[in-house]
Structures are given as C-alpha cells and as structure tokens.
Motif scaffolding. Structure first.
Motif, mmCIF file in Angstrom:
data_model
loop_
_atom_site.group_PDB
_atom_site.id
_atom_site.type_symbol
_atom_site.label_atom_id
_atom_site.label_comp_id
_atom_site.label_asym_id
_atom_site.label_seq_id
_atom_site.Cartn_x
_atom_site.Cartn_y
_atom_site.Cartn_z
ATOM 1 N N VAL A 1 0.891 -1.303 0.239
ATOM 2 C CA VAL A 1 -0.058 -0.077 0.181
ATOM 3 C C VAL A 1 0.972 1.124 0.015
ATOM 4 O O VAL A 1 1.912 1.250 0.847
ATOM 5 N N ASP A 2 0.499 2.085 -0.844
ATOM 6 C CA ASP A 2 1.309 3.548 -0.989
ATOM 7 C C ASP A 2 1.001 4.319 0.286
ATOM 8 O O ASP A 2 -0.217 4.398 0.665
ATOM 9 N N ASN A 3 2.211 5.060 0.895
ATOM 10 C CA ASN A 3 1.965 5.977 2.027
ATOM 11 C C ASN A 3 1.365 5.307 3.120
ATOM 12 O O ASN A 3 0.667 6.171 3.753
ATOM 13 N N LEU A 4 1.646 4.288 3.423
ATOM 14 C CA LEU A 4 0.637 3.509 4.616
ATOM 15 C C LEU A 4 0.846 4.401 5.906
ATOM 16 O O LEU A 4 0.037 4.641 6.650
ATOM 17 N N GLY A 5 2.190 4.671 6.102
ATOM 18 C CA GLY A 5 2.549 5.387 7.407
ATOM 19 C C GLY A 5 1.654 6.618 7.399
ATOM 20 O O GLY A 5 1.051 6.916 8.366
ATOM 21 N N LYS A 6 1.531 7.476 6.308
ATOM 22 C CA LYS A 6 1.025 8.713 6.287
ATOM 23 C C LYS A 6 -0.416 8.483 6.504
ATOM 24 O O LYS A 6 -1.244 9.183 7.098
ATOM 25 N N ILE A 7 -1.041 7.431 5.892
ATOM 26 C CA ILE A 7 -2.702 7.099 5.980
ATOM 27 C C ILE A 7 -2.940 6.862 7.324
ATOM 28 O O ILE A 7 -3.618 7.435 7.962
ATOM 29 N N PHE A 8 -2.052 6.293 8.194
ATOM 30 C CA PHE A 8 -2.497 5.878 9.507
ATOM 31 C C PHE A 8 -2.190 6.991 10.426
ATOM 32 O O PHE A 8 -2.700 7.383 11.278
ATOM 33 N N ALA A 9 -0.896 7.910 10.152
ATOM 34 C CA ALA A 9 -0.382 8.941 10.955
ATOM 35 C C ALA A 9 -1.727 10.134 10.806
ATOM 36 O O ALA A 9 -1.954 10.670 11.917
ATOM 37 N N LYS A 10 -1.927 10.588 9.471
ATOM 38 C CA LYS A 10 -2.965 11.652 9.439
ATOM 39 C C LYS A 10 -4.061 11.457 8.569
ATOM 40 O O LYS A 10 -4.871 12.348 8.307
ATOM 41 N N GLY A 11 -4.187 10.391 8.118
ATOM 42 C CA GLY A 11 -5.443 10.014 7.006
ATOM 43 C C GLY A 11 -6.800 10.239 7.849
ATOM 44 O O GLY A 11 -7.682 10.517 6.874
ATOM 45 N N LEU A 12 -6.973 10.013 8.984
ATOM 46 C CA LEU A 12 -8.357 10.103 9.418
ATOM 47 C C LEU A 12 -8.681 11.711 10.083
ATOM 48 O O LEU A 12 -9.706 11.881 10.682
ATOM 49 N N GLY A 13 -7.738 12.392 9.906
ATOM 50 C CA GLY A 13 -7.735 13.936 10.466
ATOM 51 C C GLY A 13 -8.278 13.958 11.910
ATOM 52 O O GLY A 13 -8.071 13.359 12.726
ATOM 53 N N ASP A 14 -9.351 14.889 12.061
ATOM 54 C CA ASP A 14 -10.133 15.091 13.196
ATOM 55 C C ASP A 14 -10.739 13.902 13.718
ATOM 56 O O ASP A 14 -11.300 13.816 14.791
ATOM 57 N N ASN A 15 -10.895 12.845 12.940
ATOM 58 C CA ASN A 15 -11.772 11.731 13.258
ATOM 59 C C ASN A 15 -10.918 10.626 13.649
ATOM 60 O O ASN A 15 -11.162 9.298 13.783
ATOM 61 N N HIS A 16 -9.580 10.869 14.003
ATOM 62 C CA HIS A 16 -8.676 9.944 14.581
ATOM 63 C C HIS A 16 -8.957 9.545 16.046
ATOM 64 O O HIS A 16 -8.476 9.970 17.118
ATOM 65 N N THR A 17 -9.872 8.332 15.995
ATOM 66 C CA THR A 17 -10.034 7.624 17.394
ATOM 67 C C THR A 17 -9.610 6.231 17.491
ATOM 68 O O THR A 17 -9.477 5.689 16.360
ATOM 69 N N LEU A 18 -9.698 5.726 18.399
ATOM 70 C CA LEU A 18 -9.069 4.414 18.671
ATOM 71 C C LEU A 18 -9.969 3.316 17.841
ATOM 72 O O LEU A 18 -9.502 2.613 17.166
ATOM 73 N N PRO A 19 -11.426 3.516 18.040
ATOM 74 C CA PRO A 19 -12.343 2.511 17.106
ATOM 75 C C PRO A 19 -11.766 2.524 15.654
ATOM 76 O O PRO A 19 -11.801 1.574 14.970
ATOM 77 N N ARG A 20 -11.490 3.783 15.219
ATOM 78 C CA ARG A 20 -11.458 4.008 13.890
ATOM 79 C C ARG A 20 -10.103 3.534 13.660
ATOM 80 O O ARG A 20 -10.184 2.895 12.217
ATOM 81 N N LEU A 21 -9.179 3.855 14.265
ATOM 82 C CA LEU A 21 -7.730 3.333 13.788
ATOM 83 C C LEU A 21 -7.731 1.677 13.795
ATOM 84 O O LEU A 21 -7.115 1.044 12.925
#
Ligand code: ZN
Length: 761
Positions: free
Chosen positions: A471-491
């Motif tokens: 997967v391209d840019n996986l680190g980035k997707i997990f680090a900031k992909g969810l923006g303000d919706n970055h919660t444990l259940p979503r992660l």
C-alpha cells in the motif's frame, strides 16, 4: 474475585446483546443483562467512547471514504459508500466473499441478514454465554459490516476498543492514564528472503509462517504477564503489534523484561538477523477518542524506530563475546557459527544445513495440511499433534485436523482461516488469519507446488514470476489520514480492514477468481480458458498487514497483480489516496530465490518512484491506469496522460489506449493470424527507439519520444499481408498503435505478447 477477563466478557456480552436486539427486538438477551450490575471500568470505558444506553446497531459507512492524508481537501467529490450486509463466512467454501462497498445504503437486505443472525447466532448463545472467544468470533463475523455509535465505526471495533479500555482501567476505574504497547520485529525480510537453493519456496513459506507465530508468542507473553484478555489486542500480525494496558510501573517493567528475554532468544535463533523493538507509551485516557491519539501513536512509532537503530543494545555483552567460526557454512543461510550441519533432506545430493534451516524445511513440508495450532507451555498436550515447534519456551503443536479434546485453561487453540462458529465451542479458540493460498504440487501430493512445476505450467515461456506489492503511503494514512476523526475504534477499524484484504480476501481472489473480481474489471484471460482462468498456479510466500510476496507461473502472477489492484481499489471505495504499487520479476527456475526477491523489490521501488500507484513489469514502469488502459476513449478523458498532452497537441479518439487492451486484442484474437515476425518487429522497433533516445540530448527526449518510432512502425505494418491489414479488428489495432499517445507502451505490449507466445523454453 473479579478478573480482567470478566470485565472484557461483560463488554462483549453487551455488544452481542446490541447485535441481538437489532436482529430481533424480542430476544431475551437485553432483559437478561438488565439484572447484571455493570463494572465501574466498563461504565467509564463506555462513557469515554460514547457508547450510551440507547446506542443502536445500524448500517455501516465505509471508513475508507474518510481517509485523506493530504493537506488539501479531497480532490474528488467521492461518493458515499456502505458495507454490504454479509457475514465473513467460509461455511460452504474455502474462503469468504470479498465485501465490495455499495454506493447506496442497504435497506431491503436487512431483513435477510437479521434472519441469518437469528438463525446462526441467537440459537448458539445459550450454552456459550460465558465463552469469550466464541462471542468475539461472532462479533467479528457479523459485526464487521454493522455500525455502532458512529456511522463509520464498526460494531466489532467499538466492542474491542471499549473492552481494551475497560481492561486497562481494571481495578482503577478512574485512572487518568492508559498505556499503549507497540512492538515491531525488524529484520523479518532478511530472515525470510536471504536463503539459497533447494525447496526454497516452501522454506520461504515456512519462514514467514514461523515469524507469524513468533509475533503471536510475543503477544501471548504480554497478555499473560500483564493479565490481559485477547480483547486488549488492537492489532497484531506480520511482526507488528499494538496493545492497550494499564498505565503503571509494572507494565513498563514487564514490557522491558519480555523484550530482553525475547531478544536473547532471537539472537540465538536467528544470529542477530531479527530484533524485537517494544515500547510503552503512557497518555491521558481520554485521548483515546481525540486528535491527540494520533500524536501518541506517531510518538510510539518514532520510539520503535529509535530502538531499531541501536538494536541489541541491552544484549551488548552477548554481541561482544568472541563468536566461534567453524569455517563450514550452512549452505542455506550461510551462517558459520555452528558445527551442527546435517543434510537438508533425504536426497543423495542434499546440501548441509544448520538446525534452524532444517527445521524450516521440515515445517514447509507440514504446512500444506495444517489446519490448527495449539500453543502450550507444556511439552505434552491431550490431543495427538502432527508436529511441535518451540518458540521461546512455548510449544506450538500443529494439527492437520481440528483437535477434538479439551485444551487446558492456559492453552490457546488457533484455527487457521476458519470462520465457522461450530468450531469455536472449545474455550480459548481464536482465529489465526493468514494470507496463505498455495497450489498443491502435481508431482508430490500433500505438498506445495514446486518452482519447476510453476514454470512448466506457464503459458509461452517457461518461467516463474515473483510479485511484491504494498500500500502506498501507509504510514501517512495511519498517521494523519483520519484527520479530526482519529479515534481508537476508527484506527483499529482501518488496520483491521487493511489487513483483512491481505490476509483474508487475497486468498479468496486467488482461489476463486470468477466470483471475487469486482464489477467492470479488466482481464486478459477470460473464462473461456477455464484452466488458466481458475488460476491455480500461485504460491503465496507472504501476505499480511499491507504487503505481499507471491510466486507463481509468470503469466498468472502478472494477471494476479492486475486483479489485486482492481480488487483493492474497489474494496477501498476507489479513494484516490489509497493505492498500491508493485514490482514483478520473471525468472528462470534455477535463478536464486533471494535474487528474485531482491529484483522484484527493486522493481517495486521503481514503481514507487513513479509517484506511486504504479507497476514495474518487464523493466517498464507505468501508472496502473496506463497498464489497464481503456477502449474507445477520447484523449480529453484520459487523466493519466497529462504529460503526453504537453508534447502532442492534437486531440484524438482512441480505439485502444494503454497496454492491456492491445495485448488482449492481439493475443485473444486467433482469427487475425498475424505472423510471429510482426511481434518480433515491434520488439526491434522498441529497441531501436530506446537506443535513439539514449543518444538524444536530454531536453530533446520528451519532444521526440512520441514520434520517433512512427516511420519504422508504419513500415512494419505495411509489410503485413493485405488480408490482415484490412481485417476490421486489426484496423483498430493499427490506428491505435500509430497514435503518438500510445508510443510509450508498445515495448511493454510487444514483450508481453512475445513471452506469451514463445514456444521454446
Ligand atoms: Zn542455516
């Protein structure tokens, strides 16, 4: 006395009750729970995560729709997607169906799905109400496509996150802090791929399986030492792990202790090739559901990377001790620090190998049939197993059939890729998901297919193909992909769904191409060619997390790569930020496997360097949209040729664009009857073009590369028989091939067809 498992069980029971209440409002579970007093840990965890008394189960929006790791607003106004309502099941088939998202909210489908839950779940609950692992399986199986608390949070992820938080608050429900434990086994690729020789494919396969068990053993020891149930695992697989635990000195001490013990064992087992980084990060409990979680997460990954840089620091004395070199080397991994070298197998010309390599070779011979694994601290278990491997003092017993006898309380039964509820009635049964598709050997049944058989089964040239992809840019997707919706259940949901694709659905795609390709897919081999369409000749070496390494007959590996890309894009709702890049190497069967692994890895790097979303094949790198191509399209509507448009001003209507449509038309059209020399001439033209481009000045290249070959190509065409030139299908090919927009592609087109039609080995 209350235990942490009871706390987890209460959360899981409540989640099951919510599922049951959705399927059948009249079911007795909800009222049953009303009489149970809620543990304060559970109350607080639910409060933090927004799980209220009246929270209901609903349809689930696709979490991938949310992902945007870039700083800009999402480029495309993307559609809303929903999960189809279907359980993850392999009741009547080997692997589950792939849940491609819907572009509408499923309404009418709800009734049937509720009936299914009533029939399969509610009835089996009576005698299993206390069976934590069975209830967990039910939630994973039926709760992965339903939402809870938020429209894009899956019931299974909400349940796990709540249970993990509740357990981390065990006996201290008002605790201000919580701990995230993260681990990373580095050097895995080095251990898996750098081996030579004999039976190498199955040894590679064994090595990747073994490391999966090592990851599991680290998790098991953390769970045992910290007194955590399995619900505390946020993610584990492929050498990575994330767990939640109580914030305390004890947690930190235990984590350090387990890391040290493991690294001492790893040094002996793998001679410093594999290292375990393990970190523990403490933060405010409430940060689980806000943006701060992402900085804690990134911080812990940063710490892991720091550890990797100074690996085995704690074991420095061990490293400095003079290592004996005995001169003789293991002929598989080349270590020279042991005299314990024996024949790898029973054949007369077998090479000498060290104990680890012999063990991996043997494991490779057993894996094809393995259905279950029991992990035990005892060296004897009640059921008779087919093999036994020791990982840092724990036994892993392999079974070709599911063990029937009860296992002990401190044992775990892993069921490989098994989603059947009826098989989880023994307590402590958990699924072990593995991307492990592998064709059976034709010559040696009960074993994996060998490399020479893969080559033999290939169309055209007899070669083996190796595909690496991630997967391209996986680190980035997990680090900031969810923006303000970055919660444990979503992660947790994001990593679960990502790894499902590689561990669960990739098997489905390999085993049953017909029923698992997404709508509107493009393929070369259609279902008229049943033998090749079924795609039997693949052997996965590794697939999990976000990447894969697959071997097979070269032609099938190439088509599999195209299938994976299309399937993955459909699975992730065609989110423009979630793409794959891959590299393929095509080799003679005698070519050293570590070299093939390294070559396909280099190809993958070239694909990444092409601004990702690309494939490198036959030494040519293009965007996937160029490989897949289009038919009957105006150049105005092809996004991927923005650069070509700078040099070719005229707009065109193209009958065929890109690579696959040409190969399809030329290869799947026996009526055309073009002479083999036509393809040869295309290749020669490609070579001449390449030489000329090498000689040209840098600034000239872009100007001439679209036109340089046209006179030679026109000449080649004019030499073809009149009957062929006037054939309706060929007119389309000729016109499209002469378009400068297709200029970059014809070396790849010609090479592909050449290899497919080559008659000699
Ligand atoms: Zn060795």
């Amino acid at each position: 006395m209350m235990t942490s498992s009871q706390v987890a069980l209460q959360v899981v029971q409540q989640a099951i009750a919510a599922l049951a209440g959705w399927a059948d409002p009249n079911n007795p579970l909800t009222s049953k729970l009303n009489f149970v007093e809620e543990y304060p840990e559970v109350t607080r965890a639910k409060e933090i995560l927004g799980w209220k008394k009246d929270t209901e189960v609903g349809t689930l929006r696709l979490l991938f729709d949310r992902v945007n790791p870039s700083d800009e607003l999402k480029q495309e106004t993307s559609e809303l997607h929903y999960h189809p309502l279907m359980p993850i099941d392999n009741d009547n088939k080997e692997y589950p169906k792939i849940p491609y998202p819907l572009n509408y909210e499923p309404q009418e489908e709800q009734k049937a799905f509720k009936e299914k839950i009533k029939k399969e779940v509610l009835e089996s609950l009576h005698e299993n109400w206390e069976n934590l692992s069975l209830l967990m399986l039910i939630l994973e199986k039926f709760g992965s496509c339903l939402s809870f608390t938020e429209s894009d949070v899956a019931l299974v992820d909400m349940n796990r996150a709540t249970a993990a938080v509740a357990v981390a608050l065990f006996d201290n429900s008002e605790a201000e802090n919580i701990s995230l434990i993260a681990g990373d086994l580095s050097g895995i690729q080095k251990f898996i791929y750098t081996i030579s020789s004999d039976g190498a494919l199955k040894s590679l396969r064994a090595r990747s399986f073994y490391l999966e068990l090592v990851t599991e053993e680290i998790v098991q020891q953390l769970l045992e030492e910290l007194n955590l149930p399995r619900t505390s695992i946020i993610y584990a697989g492929g050498g990575n792990l994330y767990l939640l635990a109580a914030a305390s000195n004890k947690t930190e001490e235990k984590v350090k202790q387990i890391q040290n013990e493991f690294n001492n064992w790893l040094i002996n087992k793998f001679q410093h090739k594999v290292f375990l980084a393990l970190e523990c990060k403490t933060f405010y409990t409430n940060d689980i559901v806000n943006k701060n979680l992402s900085s804690h997460w990134n911080e812990v990954i940063h710490q892991l990377n720091k550890q990797k840089k100074r690996k085995f620091y704690e074991q420095i004395n061990n490293l400095l001790a003079v290592r004996d070199s005995f001169g003789d080397r293991c002929r598989v991994c080349y270590r020279d620090d042991t005299t314990d070298l024996e024949q790898l197998n029973t054949e007369d010309d077998s090479i000498l190998a060290c104990p680890t390599c012999r063990e991996m070779f043997q494991l490779g011979s057993q894996l094809f049939k393995t259905k279950a694994v029991v992990r035990s601290r005892h060296n004897n278990i009640s059921s008779k197993s087919d093999a036994d491997y020791i990982i840092n003092n724990s036994h892993y017993f392999l079974f070709n059939q599911l063990p029937t006898q009860q296992i002990q309380n401190d044992e775990t039964l892993f069921l490989i890729n098994n989603w059947k509820i009826k098989d989880y009635h023994l307590p402590h049964s958990v699924p072990l998901l593995l991307g492990n598709y592998g064709q059976e050997s034709f010559e040696n049944q009960g074993n994996f297919i060998r490399a020479h058989e893969l080559a033999e089964e290939a169309k055209g040239i007899k070669r083996v193909g190796y595909l690496r992809m991630d997967v391209d840019n996986l680190g980035k997707i997990f680090a900031k992909g969810l923006g303000d919706n970055h919660t444990l259940p979503r992660l947790a949901g994001l990593s679960r769904q990502m790894s499902y694709f590689f561990k669960v659905y990739l098997n489905s795609l390999a085993a049953n191409r017909k029923d698992t390709l997404p709508e509107n897919h493009k393929i070369l081999t259609n279902d008229k060619n049943q033998k090749k369409f079924a795609r039997l000749n693949l052997l996965f070496i590794y697939a999990g997390g976000d990447d894969l390494f697959v071997s097979g007959s070269w032609d099938e590996v190439v088509e599999f790569a195209f299938d994976i890309y299309q399937s993955f894009r459909a699975y992730t709702g065609h989110n423009p930020y979630i793409t794959l890049s891959g590299g393929i190497s095509i080799n003679d069967v005698k070519y050293p496997i570590y070299q093939a692994a390294s070559d396909s890895g280099e190809s993958e790097k070239k694909a990444k360097a092409n601004k990702r979303d690309s494939l490198c094949l036959f030494g040519e790198v293009f965007k996937w949209d160029e490989w897949l191509g289009q038919t009957n399209v105006s150049t105005d509507n092809i996004k991927v040729i923005a650069e070509s448009k700078l040099y070719i001003s005229k707009k065109e209507q193209l009958g065929l664009f890109g690579i696959l449509p040409f190969v399809d038309k030329l290869f799947n059209n026996p009526d055309l009857g073009y002479p083999q020399s036509f393809i040869r001439n295309l290749l020669v033209t490609a070579e001449i073009q390449e030489l000329a481009l090498k000689k040209a000045k840098k600034e000239e290249i872009n100007d001439i590369k679209y036109f340089l070959h046209l006179p030679k190509l026109a000449y080649t065409m004019s030499k073809l028989p009149q009957k062929l030139r006037s054939h309706e299908d060929f007119v389309l090919i000729r016109q499209s091939l002469m378009s400068p927009y297709n200029a970059p592609y014809f070396p790849a087109i010609a090479t592909w067809i050449e290899l497919l039609t080559r008659t000699q080995a």
